[in-house]
Design a protein around this motif. Structure first.
Motif, PDB file in Angstrom:
ATOM      1  N   UNK A  53      -4.063  15.888   9.638  1.00 12.81           N
ATOM      2  CA  UNK A  53      -4.505  14.714   8.739  1.00 12.81           C
ATOM      3  C   UNK A  53      -5.792  15.470   8.031  1.00 12.81           C
ATOM      4  N   UNK A  73       6.329  16.477  13.758  1.00 18.59           N
ATOM      5  CA  UNK A  73       5.803  14.994  13.850  1.00 18.59           C
ATOM      6  C   UNK A  73       6.955  13.957  14.410  1.00 18.59           C
ATOM      7  N   UNK A  78       1.749   8.899  18.446  1.00 14.72           N
ATOM      8  CA  UNK A  78       0.299   8.698  18.436  1.00 14.72           C
ATOM      9  C   UNK A  78      -0.310   7.410  18.535  1.00 14.72           C
ATOM     10  N   UNK A  80      -3.681   5.789  17.134  1.00 13.66           N
ATOM     11  CA  UNK A  80      -4.846   6.196  16.822  1.00 13.66           C
ATOM     12  C   UNK A  80      -5.997   5.127  17.349  1.00 13.66           C
ATOM     13  N   UNK A  82      -8.427   3.949  15.429  1.00 13.48           N
ATOM     14  CA  UNK A  82      -8.599   2.851  14.520  1.00 13.48           C
ATOM     15  C   UNK A  82      -7.107   2.292  14.510  1.00 13.48           C
ATOM     16  N   UNK A  83      -7.389   1.064  15.417  1.00 17.82           N
ATOM     17  CA  UNK A  83      -6.020   0.059  15.590  1.00 17.82           C
ATOM     18  C   UNK A  83      -5.850  -0.399  14.197  1.00 17.82           C
ATOM     19  N   UNK A  84      -4.618  -0.654  13.998  1.00 14.03           N
ATOM     20  CA  UNK A  84      -4.067  -1.713  13.007  1.00 14.03           C
ATOM     21  C   UNK A  84      -2.598  -1.716  12.764  1.00 14.03           C
ATOM     22  N   UNK A  85      -2.085  -2.755  12.431  1.00 16.83           N
ATOM     23  CA  UNK A  85      -0.595  -2.930  12.115  1.00 16.83           C
ATOM     24  C   UNK A  85      -0.321  -3.808  11.082  1.00 16.83           C
ATOM     25  N   UNK A 101      10.580   5.761  10.826  1.00 11.30           N
ATOM     26  CA  UNK A 101       9.798   6.550  10.360  1.00 11.30           C
ATOM     27  C   UNK A 101       9.802   8.063  11.145  1.00 11.30           C
TER      28      UNK A 101
ATOM     29  N   UNK B 193      -4.876  -1.701   0.616  1.00 10.51           N
ATOM     30  CA  UNK B 193      -4.649  -2.555   1.830  1.00 10.51           C
ATOM     31  C   UNK B 193      -4.448  -2.049   2.950  1.00 10.51           C
ATOM     32  N   UNK B 194      -3.347  -0.778   2.630  1.00  9.03           N
ATOM     33  CA  UNK B 194      -3.310   0.212   3.751  1.00  9.03           C
ATOM     34  C   UNK B 194      -4.364   0.979   4.502  1.00  9.03           C
ATOM     35  N   UNK B 197      -6.018  -2.065   6.705  1.00  7.51           N
ATOM     36  CA  UNK B 197      -5.512  -2.473   7.897  1.00  7.51           C
ATOM     37  C   UNK B 197      -5.329  -1.362   8.587  1.00  7.51           C
ATOM     38  N   UNK B 198      -5.438  -0.014   8.488  1.00  6.57           N
ATOM     39  CA  UNK B 198      -5.626   1.148   9.226  1.00  6.57           C
ATOM     40  C   UNK B 198      -4.278   1.439   9.792  1.00  6.57           C
ATOM     41  N   UNK B 199      -3.119   1.027   8.976  1.00  5.53           N
ATOM     42  CA  UNK B 199      -2.033   1.562   9.484  1.00  5.53           C
ATOM     43  C   UNK B 199      -1.714   3.049   9.123  1.00  5.53           C
ATOM     44  N   UNK B 201      -2.716   5.995   9.733  1.00  5.35           N
ATOM     45  CA  UNK B 201      -2.903   7.024  10.464  1.00  5.35           C
ATOM     46  C   UNK B 201      -1.673   7.035  11.141  1.00  5.35           C
ATOM     47  N   UNK B 202      -1.160   5.745  11.672  1.00  9.77           N
ATOM     48  CA  UNK B 202       0.160   6.003  12.400  1.00  9.77           C
ATOM     49  C   UNK B 202       1.255   6.367  11.420  1.00  9.77           C
ATOM     50  N   UNK B 203       1.210   6.038  10.052  1.00  9.38           N
ATOM     51  CA  UNK B 203       2.298   6.556   9.140  1.00  9.38           C
ATOM     52  C   UNK B 203       2.366   8.242   9.015  1.00  9.38           C
ATOM     53  N   UNK B 204       0.766   8.561   8.882  1.00 12.84           N
ATOM     54  CA  UNK B 204       0.616   9.870   8.755  1.00 12.84           C
ATOM     55  C   UNK B 204       0.917  10.671   9.690  1.00 12.84           C
TER      56      UNK B 204
END
Lengths: 293, 394
Positions: A53, A73, A78, A80, A82-85, A101, B193-194, B197-199, B201-204
């Motif tokens: 990244x 990948x 992973x 992270x 920084x938590x977020x959903x 994904x 928004x992405x 909401x910090x998603x 890093x998971x996506x990447x």
């Protein structure tokens, strides 16, 4: 293949300021590896470099023997820092999407993991309706939903209560037994010292300790006393340093001090509930290394 | 499915179920209907009910009453008006033939009826002034012409002109601008928004920056297109449900199939140029409001051909018109304008479409680099210098 992850002389600076300088370590197949250090030491930057990244300014990073590609990948999980959903997405939809994904949507595994983490009754709820701790558990499940070979967990215990901390610890140990390669990054060194096979300790962007936990500890000798007591503890002969926290203390002994003498003088001053001669904690070792003592 | 496809599908389904989306999609037509339709409904109801009876006072002595009531004096007319025996009366002054001045009186305000009253009085005056003529002549004098414009080109071929020729390009431009405005909203919000909401890093950790951006542009772009499609369907249904309007539209507007096909091609390719720009802007912006402001520059550039549409219509082959139909931001509207007015060589069409497709690709590439560099810098907006540096570095 012996090393799942290899980092060789990696450096990174942001606007002229070195965040990570000349870091090298590797993670062997099937080991639980701790990347530990205080906040702002550069742990998250290292992880982001591992996942491509952020690109390293110099150095080589290899995962599963090559540089990171989309295929690789898919075999990494992973969590992270920084938590977020997606707040308006249901738990199951979230897990299905994130699994897809990784090219491995797996409903059965999702249900199984939800059950294990005590979340099965919440599976149709929206993420926004869950508590912070539950959200974090969902995110941990999301990280391993695709049964990855390599699992990277950045501060997995932050924000969890003791019950959930134990739940997550048990899960990590179980994954370790399954032969997964696990990297845990945390500033809570005590949390991982019994879990990790080896650690890499980092301070201000530079590596300070690297090796197996038991080897590092024995390097620092059996010169620490863990003490639980009632009363007021002070001025004990032969003690170089005292880390006090409430009724608990970690005493670092001066070279040549007999622990028996310490026990005698402690008993005179306070009521002792526990007296244990041990190797120093990673916390104490870290402090020693950083202070250069 | 490719990973960008999974992302596009997720973005589409996630956003199409948003309350905001449903509210705007169905709320806007309802609002327009309420604002535009209500007065027409009300007007219609008052117009049909009212019956007019008109009186007049003639000071010239030239006029016969016909179907109106003649009064010898203003006072009598006034009395009958107040007694509601008549709804209006008017006075023809003795110098009427020189001035044409007519004062009309009524007992209450009636804006909608005034046109009808004027028409009736005009017919009455004309009928009296042309007393000796045949009825046919009188009728012609009332509506002396029913005209239409034609243009003749060098070969002597004749084509229709006027408002209906440019109706297609204008409608195209309107729908195009509307789509860009609404979708840019979705895209900006989606990307910003992405970050919030910090998603991300998971996506990447699963997909590349490019897959992520491409998936977003396609998924969120499709959301915007869906909205416009719903609006269009509602609009066309309402339009065609009124048989008179439908007849006029079908008769006057000759929509040719090639133009329709080209319009769709320009619409889609032009749309994705804007969509990719919006995603790039979203990557730099820290809040959606900030993004909107930056995006405004691009949407205004896109509207440029509309602003200079008169010039393009008058000079479809001038340098400026040609230039505008090649530039990626302005080409969709400019080219459709030119196409409906003049013959545009095929190679020009091909080149301008190729430019559009190539710029979509380039802008996505560029956005990916900016995205990559700035995405993880939560809460901090990169300076222009930093953006240039990122782009060069990668």
């Amino acid at each position: 293949m012996e090393h799942k992850v290899e980092i060789l002389h990696a450096s990174k600076s942001f606007s002229g300021q070195a965040v990570v300088s000349d870091i090298s370590f590797n993670i062997a197949s099937g080991e639980i590896f701790g990347l530990i250090g205080p906040n702002g030491a550069g742990k998250t930057t290292i992880i982001r470099m591992l996942l491509d990244m952020i690109r390293a300014d110099s150095g080589v990073i290899r995962i599963l023997g090559s540089s990171l590609s989309d295929g690789i990948k898919d075999s990494i999980g992973y969590l992270p820092e920084e938590r977020g959903l997606y707040r308006r997405l249901s738990v199951m939809d979230t897990l299905n999407y994130l699994g897809a994904l990784k090219n491995k949507p797996n409903k059965e595994r999702a249900l199984e993991l939800l059950e294990k983490m005590g979340l099965s009754s919440h599976r149709d709820k929206k993420i926004g309706e869950l508590s912070k701790g539950m959200q974090q558990k969902v995110q941990i499940i999301a990280a391993i939903i695709h049964d990855p070979e390599i699992i990277i967990l950045d501060e997995p215990f932050s924000g969890l209560d003791p019950v959930n901390t134990k739940l997550v610890k048990d899960l990590i140990i179980e994954l370790g037994k399954e032969g997964k390669t696990i990297l845990i990054s945390t500033h809570m060194m005590d949390q991982v010292e019994r879990m990790c096979d080896r650690i890499f300790m980092i301070n201000r962007g530079s590596g300070v300790l690297y090796g197996s936990v038991s080897e590092i500890k024995s390097r620092y000798g059996k010169n620490t006393i863990f003490l639980e007591f009632e009363g007021e503890l002070k001025n004990i002969a032969g003690v170089r340093k005292t880390n006090l926290s409430g009724n608990y203390a970690e005493l670092a002994l001066e070279a040549g001090t007999d622990p028996q003498d310490v026990l005698k003088s402690v008993v005179e001053k306070v009521r002792v509930n526990r007296f244990e001669l041990s190797t120093p904690s990673l916390n104490e070792i870290f402090i020693q290394v950083v202070e250069g003592t | 499915m490719k990973k960008w496809g999974i992302i596009a599908k997720h973005e589409y389904l996630y956003n199409i179920r948003r309350k905001e989306f449903l509210f705007v999609t169905f709320g806007v037509p309802l609002f327009i209907l309420a604002v535009g339709g209500l007065p027409i409904l009300l007007m219609g109801s008052t117009m049909t009910q009212e019956e007019y009876s008109i009186g007049f006072v003639d000071k010239t002595g030239l006029f016969e009453p016909l179907n109106f009531t003649e009064y010898a004096d203003v006072e009598f007319a006034k009395k009958d008006l107040l007694d509601k025996k008549i709804t209006h009366f008017f006075v023809i002054p003795d110098n009427y033939t020189v001035t044409g001045r007519i004062n009309i009186f009524s007992a209450k305000r009636d804006f909608e009826g005034s046109r009808t009253i004027e028409d009736q009085i005009r017919d009455f005056l004309l009928g009296n002034l042309l007393k000796g003529e045949k009825g046919e002549i009188i009728e012609r004098a009332k509506k002396p012409m029913n005209s239409e414009f034609f243009t003749m080109d060098e070969k002597g071929e004749i084509s229709r002109e006027g408002i209906f020729t440019i109706l297609v390009p204008i409608a195209f431009a309107m729908i195009f601008m509307m789509s860009i405005f609404t979708s840019s909203n979705f895209l900006l919000q989606g990307v910003v928004e992405e970050k919030e909401n910090r998603v991300m890093e998971i996506l990447l950790s699963s997909v590349s920056y490019k897959d992520l951006l491409t998936g977003k542009v396609i998924g969120l772009g499709a959301v915007g297109l869906t909205q416009v499609l719903i609006w269009k369907t509602i609009g066309i249904t309402l339009l065609l449900s009124n048989p008179i309007v439908a007849a006029i539209v079908l008769d006057k507007v000759n929509i040719s199939i090639p133009i329709l096909v080209l319009a769709s091609m320009y619409f889609i390719s032009g749309y994705f140029v804007f969509a990719s720009i919006m995603a790039g802007v979203g990557a730099i912006a820290t809040t959606s409001r900030e993004g909107q402001q930056m995006a405004g520059i691009f949407t205004i550039t896109g509207a440029m051909p509309l602003i200079v549409s008169e010039y393009i219509i008058a000079n479809p082959n001038a340098l400026l018109s040609k230039a505008l139909s090649f530039l990626p931001l302005t080409s969709p509207i400019s080219m459709i304008l030119r196409l409906s007015i003049t013959e545009v060589p095929l190679y020009e069409i091909i080149i301008s479409i190729l430019i559009l497709v190539a710029s979509t690709y380039l802008i996505i590439e560029l956005s990916v680099r900016i995205f990559r560099a700035s995405l993880l810098m939560y809460g901090k907006k990169p300076t222009i210098g930093e953006v240039i540096k990122y782009v060069q570095k990668n």
